[in-house]
Write a protein that holds these residues in place. Structure first.
Motif, mmCIF file in Angstrom:
data_model
loop_
_atom_site.group_PDB
_atom_site.id
_atom_site.type_symbol
_atom_site.label_atom_id
_atom_site.label_comp_id
_atom_site.label_asym_id
_atom_site.label_seq_id
_atom_site.Cartn_x
_atom_site.Cartn_y
_atom_site.Cartn_z
ATOM 1 N N TYR B 189 -39.958 20.661 21.917
ATOM 2 C CA TYR B 189 -40.808 20.041 19.812
ATOM 3 C C TYR B 189 -41.398 18.928 19.854
ATOM 4 O O TYR B 189 -42.986 18.367 19.523
ATOM 5 N N ALA B 192 -44.185 18.836 22.406
ATOM 6 C CA ALA B 192 -45.765 19.170 21.779
ATOM 7 C C ALA B 192 -45.843 18.466 20.605
ATOM 8 O O ALA B 192 -47.291 18.841 20.035
ATOM 9 N N GLY B 193 -45.384 18.404 19.464
ATOM 10 C CA GLY B 193 -45.959 17.060 19.336
ATOM 11 C C GLY B 193 -46.007 15.299 19.249
ATOM 12 O O GLY B 193 -47.936 15.747 18.484
ATOM 13 N N ARG B 194 -46.065 14.959 20.124
ATOM 14 C CA ARG B 194 -46.804 14.058 20.933
ATOM 15 C C ARG B 194 -48.410 14.489 21.399
ATOM 16 O O ARG B 194 -49.109 14.218 21.505
ATOM 17 N N ALA B 198 -49.276 13.609 17.225
ATOM 18 C CA ALA B 198 -48.482 13.211 16.715
ATOM 19 C C ALA B 198 -47.093 11.841 16.686
ATOM 20 O O ALA B 198 -47.032 12.028 17.645
ATOM 21 N N ARG B 199 -47.600 10.793 16.573
ATOM 22 C CA ARG B 199 -47.202 9.305 17.183
ATOM 23 C C ARG B 199 -45.864 9.112 16.103
ATOM 24 O O ARG B 199 -46.643 8.588 14.636
ATOM 25 N N ARG B 202 -44.472 9.357 11.887
ATOM 26 C CA ARG B 202 -45.112 10.749 11.667
ATOM 27 C C ARG B 202 -44.946 11.595 12.872
ATOM 28 O O ARG B 202 -45.078 13.229 12.196
ATOM 29 N N HIS B 206 -43.011 14.927 11.050
ATOM 30 C CA HIS B 206 -43.176 15.934 10.679
ATOM 31 C C HIS B 206 -43.469 17.139 12.079
ATOM 32 O O HIS B 206 -43.113 18.042 11.935
ATOM 33 N N VAL B 207 -42.155 15.924 12.646
ATOM 34 C CA VAL B 207 -41.773 16.949 14.154
ATOM 35 C C VAL B 207 -40.455 17.444 13.751
ATOM 36 O O VAL B 207 -39.670 18.105 13.390
ATOM 37 N N PRO B 210 -38.445 17.676 10.534
ATOM 38 C CA PRO B 210 -37.748 19.370 9.990
ATOM 39 C C PRO B 210 -36.975 20.486 11.487
ATOM 40 O O PRO B 210 -36.713 21.128 10.539
ATOM 41 N N ALA B 211 -37.571 19.892 12.015
ATOM 42 C CA ALA B 211 -36.578 20.670 13.668
ATOM 43 C C ALA B 211 -35.333 19.869 13.768
ATOM 44 O O ALA B 211 -34.773 21.440 13.668
#
Lengths: 295, 297
Positions: B189, B192-194, B198-199, B202, B206-207, B210-211
Motif C-alpha cells: 500500500y 502504491a501510494g508513493r 502521495a508523500r 498526505r 490518504h493511504v 485509511p489502510a
C-alpha cells in the motif's frame, strides 16, 4: 452487456483501436519514455549476496520489453529500481536522461496483486493518483472514466475492490497506472495469480491498450508464453547473481492474435534457450561452489 | 457417518436463541429474589433484585417500594446532590452520567490523539520503539488507579487530576495498538501510494491511516473500555466538586447502602456495554464490510 452479467471476470474486451498513439498525440518535442539502466548492481542491506550483478538495459520510447527469468533472479528488484523504490548499490538508472531519484507518477507500476486500496471504489482507486497530483475533481472524473473505458470497466467504477473478480482488479490496477499518463509503465507479474483463460483475455486487452497509448513498457514475468505474446524484445535473466543472459527480439507485428502458431513456435524456441541457459548456469555454479544451485 | 440427532445450539433461529437466553436470565433473577423472600437473606448485606431496582430508580428520582426500606431516606440515594430536585433530568444518576460523559469525551479524545501520534512515532522510529515500547507495555500492567496518588500530588484533587488518570490509563494501550496496526499493513500500500505521488503527511492521511482503519477501530474500541475504567476509578477516589458516576458508587459505600452500590455497578457495566455494542461494534462491522474482511450481510 450480457457477458459481464454472466461472469464478470470473462468480460469480452471491446476496444476501439485508434490509430496513432501517445507518441503522435504529443505533437512536437521528443517522444518521452526512454528508460535506461547502466551497469546496475544491487545488494540488499541485510541480504546475503548480490541480487543484481551488472544489469544494463534500455527501453526505447513506445517499446514493450519483457524480462523473463526464474523466480529469485531479481526481476522484481530490477523493477523496483526502475520505479525508484529501491536505490541501486551501484550503477545508474535513468529516465529520458535524468537520474531516477524516487518513486513518482511518471513511472507507473502495476503490482502483482492486492495493491488496490480496499477502502476505495474502483473509480476512486483510479482517480487516487490524479487527486494526489492536484488535478481538479471535474477533470479527474473525465480522465478516470476514460481510463476505465480503456480496460472496459466503465460500468464497474462504483464497485468496491472486494466486489471485483481477480481479473477485474488487475484491469483496475492497469487503469490506475494508465490514468497518470506515465512515461513508462512498469509491470510486476500482474497476471500471475489469474486463471489461464482470464490471463489470455487480459493479454489481448493489454496489447490493445498498449497499441492505443504506446507507453514504454517494462514487464516482468516468469511465463515464457506471456513474454512471447506481449514483447517486442525479450530479455532472459539468470539467477544468483541476477544477470541478463540473452536478448531475443520478437519480430511479429502488433496487434498479435493470441493463438497464432508463430507465437507458439517462438515460445518453444525461447523456452529451449532458457532451459539451456539454466542448465549452463547451474553447471557453472556447481563447478564453483560444489553444489547444485537453485533453479 | 451417521447424522447427529441433535442440532448445535448455534443452528437454532435467532429469535429462539434470544428467547432462551432471556428465559435463563429471568429464571436466575427470580430465583435470587425468591431466595431473599423465602430464606430471608439480610438485604443490607446482600440486596435482592427488588432493592437494586428501587435504588436504580431512586437515583432517577423515581420513588418505588418493591423491597423493604433499607434506611431512612430509602429509596432516595443518601448523600447525592439534587435531593431537592424531583425531576428525572435533575436526578443524581442523570447528572452524574452527564459529568462522567463530558470527562470521557475530553479525556478519551485527548488520549486518542496522543495514542495516534505516539503510535505513529513508535512505528516510524526503531529507536523510539526500542526506547519506549517496553516501557509502554510495562505501564499497561499498572492498574489505572495507581496513577491517582501521582495525579493528586502533581495536579491536585480536581478535573485535571481525573483527566490525567483517564489519559494515562488508556493512551499507552492505544499507542501500542496503533503501532501494531501500522506494522501489520501490507507494505505494498505504501509503495502504491508513493508511486501515485502521495508523500509526507498526505501518505498518512490518504493511504496509511485509511489502510489501518480496521486496526484503528479495534484500537478505539479497546481504548474506550480502558478509558471508561480509568475514569470510574479516578472518580471513585478523587472527590471533586462535580460528581460523576464513580462518586455515586463511593457515596453508596459511605452510607452502607449496598443496593445503591450494586445499582451503580450495574449502570457502569451497562454504559460500557451499550457504547461497545452500539457504537464501536457497529462501526467496526461497517469498516470490515467495506474492506471485504467479512461477507456483507
Amino acid at each position: 452487456m450480457t457477458s459481464s452479467q454472466l461472469r464478470p471476470g470473462l468480460e469480452v474486451p471491446r476496444i476501439e483501436v485508434t490509430p496513432g498513439g501517445r507518441a503522435s498525440r504529443k505533437e512536437g518535442g521528443a517522444p518521452r519514455g526512454r528508460l535506461e539502466l547502466v551497469d546496475v548492481r544491487y545488494r540488499p542491506p541485510s541480504g546475503p549476496g548480490m541480487i543484481l550483478d551488472g544489469i544494463t538495459l534500455r527501453c526505447d520510447p513506445g517499446e514493450f520489453v519483457v524480462v523473463v527469468g526464474p523466480s529469485g533472479c531479481g526481476k522484481t528488484s530490477l523493477l523496483h529500481i526502475a520505479a525508484g523504490m529501491v536505490k541501486p548499490t551501484s550503477g545508474r538508472a535513468m529516465l529520458d536522461g535524468r537520474e531516477i531519484g524516487g518513486p513518482g507518477p511518471d513511472r507507473a507500476m502495476v503490482f502483482q496483486e492486492h495493491a488496490l486500496f480496499p477502502w476505495l471504489t474502483a473509480a476512486e482507486n483510479v482517480g487516487f493518483g490524479l487527486k494526489m497530483l492536484g488535478v481538479p475533481a471535474g477533470e479527474r472524473e473525465g480522465r478516470v472514466a476514460e481510463a476505465l473505458r480503456m480496460v472496459s470497466l466503465s460500468s464497474a467504477g462504483a464497485r468496491l475492490v472486494h466486489e471485483l473478480s481477480g481479473g477485474m482488479r488487475q484491469r483496475v490496477a492497469i487503469a490506475r497506472a494508465l490514468v497518470l499518463e506515465p512515461a513508462v509503465l512498469l509491470m510486476d507479474e500482474p497476471f500471475a495469480s489469474l486463471d489461464a483463460q482470464t490471463r489470455t483475455l487480459l493479454h489481448e486487452q493489454l496489447q490493445r491498450v498498449w497499441w492505443e497509448t504506446r507507453h514504454t513498457c517494462l514487464f516482468v514475468t516468469h511465463s515464457v508464453g506471456e513474454a512471447v505474446r506481449l514483447a517486442d524484445r525479450i530479455l532472459v535473466m539468470s539467477a544468483h547473481p541476477g544477470r541478463i543472459r540473452k536478448e531475443i527480439p520478437v519480430p511479429i507485428p502488433h496487434p498479435r492474435p493470441m493463438d497464432s502458431p508463430e507465437l507458439g513456435e517462438l515460445g518453444h524456441i525461447v523456452r529451449l534457450e532458457i532451459q539451456e541457459e539454466v542448465t549452463r548456469v547451474n553447471a557453472e555454479v556447481e563447478a564453483m561452489v560444489g553444489r547444485p544451485a537453485m533453479g | 457417518m451417521s447424522t447427529p440427532k441433535w442440532k448445535p445450539w448455534s443452528a437454532a433461529p435467532r429469535w429462539a436463541r434470544r428467547a432462551q437466553l432471556i428465559a435463563v436470565w429471568v429464571a436466575v433473577v427470580l430465583a435470587w429474589e425468591g431466595a431473599y423472600r423465602v430464606v430471608g437473606w439480610r438485604p443490607w448485606i446482600f440486596p435482592a433484585p427488588s432493592h437494586v431496582l428501587d435504588a436504580t430508580l431512586g437515583m432517577l428520582n423515581v420513588r418505588t417500594g418493591f423491597g423493604e426500606p433499607l434506611h431512612g431516606a430509602w429509596p432516595g440515594p443518601p448523600g447525592a446532590p439534587g435531593a431537592g430536585s424531583r425531576s428525572i433530568v435533575g436526578s443524581p444518576l442523570v447528572v452524574a452520567l452527564g459529568v462522567s460523559g463530558a470527562r470521557l469525551a475530553v479525556g478519551f479524545g485527548a488520549s486518542m490523539i496522543l495514542g495516534l501520534v505516539v503510535g505513529i512515532g513508535l512505528w516510524r522510529s526503531a529507536f523510539l520503539n526500542s526506547l519506549l515500547g517496553p516501557l509502554f507495555l510495562g505501564l499497561q500492567t499498572l492498574p489505572s488507579v495507581c496513577w491517582v496518588p501521582l495525579a493528586v500530588l502533581i495536579l491536585g484533587i480536581n478535573e485535571r487530576g481525573i483527566l490525567f488518570v483517564l489519559v494515562m490509563g488508556s493512551a499507552f494501550s492505544m499507542a501500542i495498538a496503533m503501532r501494531d496496526g501500522l506494522r501489520s499493513l501490507p507494505p505494498i500500500y505504501r509503495a502504491a501510494g508513493r508511486m501515485m505521488g502521495a508523500r509526507g503527511w498526505r501518505l498518512y492521511v490518504h493511504v496509511l491511516l485509511p489502510a489501518s482503519l480496521p486496526a484503528l477501530v479495534g484500537m478505539l474500541r479497546q481504548g474506550f473500555s480502558f478509558a471508561w475504567r480509568s475514569l470510574l476509578g479516578a472518580e471513585l477516589i478523587l472527590m471533586t466538586q462535580r460528581r460523576g458516576v464513580g462518586f455515586l458508587l463511593s457515596a453508596g459505600r459511605e452510607f452502607a447502602d449496598v443496593a445503591q452500590v450494586v445499582a451503580v455497578m450495574g449502570v457502569m457495566v451497562a454504559v460500557g456495554m451499550v457504547v461497545d455494542r452500539w457504537v464501536f461494534a457497529v462501526v467496526e462491522q461497517r469498516v470490515r464490510t467495506r474492506f471485504g474482511l467479512v461477507a456483507a450481510r
